[in-house]
Design an enzyme around this catalytic site. Structure first.
Site, short mmCIF file in Angstrom:
data_model
loop_
_atom_site.label_atom_id
_atom_site.label_comp_id
_atom_site.label_asym_id
_atom_site.label_seq_id
_atom_site.Cartn_x
_atom_site.Cartn_y
_atom_site.Cartn_z
CG LEU A 1 -7.71 10.75 7.58
CD1 LEU A 1 -8.74 11.50 6.15
CD2 LEU A 1 -9.13 10.59 8.31
CB ALA B 1 -5.18 13.01 6.68
CG HIS C 1 -9.95 4.49 2.76
ND1 HIS C 1 -8.78 5.23 3.42
CD2 HIS C 1 -10.61 4.77 4.42
CE1 HIS C 1 -8.67 6.10 4.36
NE2 HIS C 1 -10.22 6.21 4.65
CG HIS D 1 -4.88 2.13 6.05
ND1 HIS D 1 -6.44 2.77 5.74
CD2 HIS D 1 -4.69 2.75 4.47
CE1 HIS D 1 -6.91 2.95 4.77
NE2 HIS D 1 -6.14 3.49 4.42
NE ARG E 1 0.29 11.68 -2.00
CZ ARG E 1 -0.16 11.70 -1.29
NH1 ARG E 1 -1.27 11.01 -2.23
NH2 ARG E 1 -0.50 11.74 -0.54
CG HIS F 1 -0.07 15.18 2.21
ND1 HIS F 1 -1.09 15.43 1.67
CD2 HIS F 1 -0.42 14.25 2.81
CE1 HIS F 1 -1.80 14.34 1.50
NE2 HIS F 1 -1.43 13.69 2.24
CE LYS G 1 -7.54 1.92 -0.63
NZ LYS G 1 -6.86 2.79 -0.46
CG ASP H 1 -1.56 4.32 3.93
OD1 ASP H 1 -1.64 4.97 2.52
OD2 ASP H 1 -2.04 5.64 4.75
CG HIS I 1 -2.14 1.09 1.27
ND1 HIS I 1 -3.27 0.92 1.54
CD2 HIS I 1 -1.69 2.50 1.14
CE1 HIS I 1 -3.43 1.99 2.09
NE2 HIS I 1 -2.75 3.50 0.88
CG ASN J 1 -5.39 7.94 -3.70
OD1 ASN J 1 -3.94 7.28 -4.04
ND2 ASN J 1 -4.52 9.14 -2.35
CG HIS K 1 -0.04 6.94 -1.63
ND1 HIS K 1 -2.16 7.43 -1.94
CD2 HIS K 1 -0.75 6.39 0.11
CE1 HIS K 1 -2.90 7.05 -0.94
NE2 HIS K 1 -2.56 6.58 0.21
C1 NCD Z 1 -3.47 9.21 2.13
C2 NCD Z 1 -2.91 9.99 1.28
O1 NCD Z 1 -2.36 11.10 1.35
O2 NCD Z 1 -3.24 9.81 -0.59
N1 NCD Z 1 -3.54 9.88 3.40
C3 NCD Z 1 -3.80 8.83 4.71
O3 NCD Z 1 -4.30 9.78 5.45
N2 NCD Z 1 -3.12 7.57 4.78
C4 NCD Z 1 -5.12 8.83 1.82
C5 NCD Z 1 -4.91 7.54 2.25
O4 NCD Z 1 -4.86 6.52 2.05
O5 NCD Z 1 -6.42 7.28 3.27
ZN ZN Z 2 -2.95 5.15 1.42
#
Ligand code: NCD
Ligand code: ZN
Length: 343
Positions: free
Chosen positions: A219, A263, A136, A174, A17, A251, A99, A247, A13, A41, A15
Site C-alpha cells: 500500500l 501489505a 501516508h 511512496h 520492525r 512480513h 508520520k 518502504d 522511508h 508503525n 520499516h
Molecule cells: C507498510 C508496512 O508493512 O508497515 N506496508 C506497505 O504496504 N507499504 C506500511 C506502509 O508504509 O504503508
Molecule cells: Zn511504509
C-alpha cells in the site's frame, strides 16, 4: 558502464520492525545505506520520544559489529499527540519527523488519525518548529476505490494542509500516481516525495496477471502503467523534490501467502540495485546519485554523506527467501536475476 561509484545513499522511508525480524533485515539496509528514516508503525506505535529512543537503541543493538548505520527516528502522529511532543521532537537530534497515517490506511495504522483537521494545531506547531510531516496519503473510506485513494487524499486533505501551513515541510511518502507527481511538482519547495522500487518496477498487472502475487501487494497499491511511467520520469528527472524511500516492509512469508495477505514489499536486500536498474533503462544513471544520496539529506537539512559505494554490472540471483524457517521473508524479485550488484 560496468561500475558505478556514488556517494553512499540514505533510505528516507524504511520499516525494520523489532525482535527476530529486525535481526534478520537490518544488515541488508546497513550494508548500503548510511541512514534511514525509520517508520513508527510498531505494535504498539512509537508515539513518544522515550519510545523512539528505546526503539533506536534496539536497532543499534541489532546492527552488525562496526556498522556506521544511523537510524533516524520518527513519531507516530495520533489524536493524542501534543504541542509539547512537537517541541520535544524539535529539540531531539535523534528524532526527525512525525508520520501521519489515516486510521486504517495500512499495516499497523489503527492508532492513526481519523480526523485530519483535528490535528491542525499539531501541524501548526510542527510548522513553527520546523519538524517535517511525513504522510501516508490515502483516504480510507470504504466506498472509495482502492486505486483512487491516493488521488482523493490529495484532493480532499493534502491541498488544504498545504494551504493552511505553507511553510510546513511535508513528504508525501511512496507516491504512486501521476496526480501525486503533478501535485508535488507544482507545490512549493518544502513539499517533496519518496518513490519506492516496486512502484518504479511494476504496474498493477504484477499483482494479478497469471495468478495472485501476494509479494507484489503493498500500500498504496500498484497502479496502471501510465502512473508507473510518471514515477519513473519524476525519479530520473533530477528534480530534488523526488528522492529515494524504499518502504521496504518485511512480513513473514506465510502471512503474505495467506487468504488475507498483509501489505508490504521487502526490498532492503537489493534496494540500490533495484533503483539502478530503473535508472539505467532510462539512460539516467547519472541522475541516480542525487536521487539516492543528495536530495533527501538536503530536504531534511542533514549533511550529505562522505563515503561512497560501488555497484558493478553483474548478474546475480535473488534468493527465494531470507531468514530461518520460523522467520522467513520473501524478498522482491525472489529467484529472479538482477543486473547490478553492490560490491
Ligand atoms: C507498510 C508496512 O508493512 O508497515 N506496508 C506497505 O504496504 N507499504 C506500511 C506502509 O508504509 O504503508
Ligand atoms: Zn511504509
Amino acid at each position: 558502464m560496468n561500475t558505478l561509484t556514488i556517494i553512499q545513499p540514505d533510505d528516507w522511508h524504511l520499516h525494520v520492525r523489532t525482535g527476530a525480524i529486525l535481526n534478520t533485515v537490518i544488515a541488508h539496509t546497513a550494508r548500503q545505506f548510511k541512514r534511514a528514516i525509520i517508520m513508527p508503525n510498531l505494535k504498539p506505535p512509537v508515539t513518544s520520544v522515550e519510545l523512539a529512543l528505546n526503539y533506536r537503541d534496539e536497532i543499534l543493538q541489532a546492527l552488525p559489529k562496526d556498522s556506521e548505520f544511523e537510524p533516524l527516528m520518527t513519531l507516530y502522529l495520533t489524536n493524542q499527540t501534543t504541542v509539547d511532543d512537537v517541541k520535544k521532537v524539535a529539540a531531539s537530534d535523534a528524532i526527525h519527523a512525525f508520520k501521519l497515517y489515516p486510521a486504517g490506511a495500512t499495516t499497523n495504522s489503527d492508532a492513526g488519525v481519523n480526523n485530519v483537521t483535528a490535528v491542525y494545531p499539531i501541524l501548526e506547531a510542527m510548522q513553527q518548529h520546523n519538524v517535517p510531516l511525513l504522510i501516508h496519503g490515502e483516504v480510507t473510506d470504504e466506498d472509495c476505490d482502492i486505486f483512487d485513494r491516493e488521488r482523493v487524499f490529495i484532493e480532499r486533505y493534502l491541498t488544504d494542509i498545504v494551504k493552511q501551513f505553507p511553510a510546513l515541510k511535508i513528504v508525501l511518502e511512496h507516491v504512486t500516481t501521476e496526480e501525486a507527481v503533478q501535485f508535488v511538482e507544482s507545490a512549493s519547495s518544502n513539499i517533496a516525495a519518496t518513490i519506492t522500487p516496486q512502484h518504479l518496477h511494476y504496474n498493477r498487472n504484477a499483482i494479478l496477471v497469471g495468478g495472485i502475487r501476494p509479494h507484489h501487494y503493498c500500500l498504496p497499491i500498484l497502479k496502471r502503467e501510465k502512473h508507473r511511467l510518471a514515477l519513473v520520469k519524476a525519479a530520473t528527472s533530477g528534480n530534488p523534490k523526488f528522492f529515494l524511500g524504499t518502504d521496504s516492509a518485511p512480513h513473514l512469508t506465510h502471512l503474505k501467502e495467506n487468504a488475507c495477505g498483509c501489505a508490504g514489499c521487502y526490498s532492503a536486500h537489493a534496494a540500490i540495485e533495484l533503483y539502478a536498474e530503473v535508472f539505467e533503462k532510462e539512460n539516467a544513471l547519472d541522475k541516480l546519485e542525487a536521487f539516492a544520496s543528495f536530495y533527501g539529506a538536503d530536504f531534511y537539512g542533514l549533511p550529505r554523506n562522505k563515503q561512497t559505494i560501488t555497484l558493478e554490472k553483474q548478474n546475480w540471483t535473488v534468493p527465494a527467501s531470507y531468514g530461518e524457517s520460523d522467520i522467513m521473508i520473501t524478498p522482491l524479485k525472489a529467484n529472479e536475476t538482477l543486473a547490478w550488484k553492490l560490491i
